[in-house]
Design an enzyme around this catalytic site. Structure first.
Site, PDB file in Angstrom:
ATOM      1  CB  SER A 157      -7.088   7.317  -4.546  1.00 32.20           C
ATOM      2  OG  SER A 157      -7.754   6.470  -5.444  1.00 32.20           O
ATOM      3  CE1 TYR A 182      -2.905   4.263  -5.421  1.00 33.54           C
ATOM      4  CE2 TYR A 182      -5.144   3.423  -5.687  1.00 33.54           C
ATOM      5  CZ  TYR A 182      -4.231   4.456  -5.792  1.00 33.54           C
ATOM      6  OH  TYR A 182      -4.636   5.682  -6.266  1.00 33.54           O
TER       7      TYR A 182
END
Length: 315
Positions: A157, A182
């Site tokens: 991502s 994350y």
């Protein structure tokens, strides 16, 4: 550091769909494993691959949910897998190995994002454990089934821009931040592909990582309306803002990574918008790929640490 991170002019772009990427490509007789292949981008990936003739195995933590979501799609089978549980990873890999089949395409699309502080296994931070360690152990346990020409796709991502792997505090024991955690997990997804490609290329197996784009899927379930607004994903009324991709567009880059002949002979690179990404600009704009995510030395270090943590290393 020299880099292979330069566009190749694929002819595709941010609005390309998975079906458009696969136009003219026949995957009959090919077997794909798609983690998370029953929701969001994973579901669109499964649909596109089966439409092109592939047989898709979808390992799912919520088997009944997966079977319901995949109803009506042919050439799909569902099995059980919890990436946060290494025992579940081992069991799935053993069941697959017992079938005697080979793997042509592997897409690690499952993941969690910005979750409240959660510990799994022996106290591992959940995002690192699920997004990275689970896929690391799974691919290593499945390794004997990969043959020449196979591809492994690690869905990362743009979130990797939040930060590098914190080797001195992998589990955020010195203060938890859901976005930094994350970011670490998504950086780990890229480094995994870099080192796997180095290790596997002699066998003819190549690996890629990618940013699928900004898509509003169930991945954002842990974020409230204010966080979505602040992230630019929705406006104050809750409507998706401009620049977001549809799930069909979001699935395109991972399908391109897994199947495109334009990537023959390449590997170990990070992709976005159906092309190889450029290095991240110095102005801090969150586009392209950060050097720390494609650094071969860091990739090797993470591989060693991951093997020690999981007890699995096919190499």
């Amino acid at each position: 550091m020299t880099t292979a991170q330069h566009k190749i002019g694929s002819g595709f772009g941010a609005t390309t769909t998975a079906a458009e990427v696969l136009a003219g490509i026949d995957l009959t007789g090919r077997l794909a494993i798609v983690t998370g292949g029953y929701s969001g981008l994973g579901l669109e990936t499964t649909r596109a691959l089966t439409d092109a003739g592939a047989h898709v195995v979808v390992p799912a933590r919520r088997r009944a949910t997966a079977e319901k979501a995949l109803q009506g799609l042919g050439n799909v089978e569902v099995d059980e897998l919890d990436l946060a549980d290494l025992g579940s990873v081992r069991a799935f890999a053993e069941r697959f190995a017992a079938s005697g089949r080979g793997i042509d395409l592997f897409i690690g699309s499952a993941g969690i994002m910005a979750v409240p502080e959660t510990r799994v296994g022996p106290g591992w931070e959940a995002q690192f454990a699920t997004n990275h360690l689970g896929h690391f152990a799974l691919v290593n346990r499945l390794w004997p089934a990969f043959g020449a020409g196979a591809r492994v796709v690690s869905v990362s991502s743009r979130g990797h821009h939040y930060g590098p792997v914190r080797f001195d505090d992998l589990n955020f024991e010195r203060g938890y931040d859901k976005w930094l955690a994350y970011g670490q997990a998504k950086t780990a997804n890229v480094l995994f592909a870099v080192e796997l490609d180095r290790l596997a290329r002699e066998r003819g197996v190549r690996a890629f990582a990618l940013h699928p784009g900004r898509i509003l899927t169930d991945l954002v379930r842990h974020l409230d309306r204010r966080e979505l607004v602040d992230a630019g994903m929705v406006d104050e009324s809750g409507r998706v803002t401009g620049g977001a991709k549809t799930p069909e567009q979001g699935a395109a880059t991972q399908v391109w990574a897994a199947t495109s002949p334009q990537l023959d002979g390449l590997g170990g690179v990070y992709l976005e918008d159906c092309d190889i990404a450029e290095p991240a600009p110095a102005d801090g704009t969150r586009t392209g790929v950060q050097d720390y995510a494609v650094d071969p030395a860091l990739a090797g270090r993470l591989w060693t640490v991951s093997a020690e943590l999981t007890g699995v290393n096919a190499f």
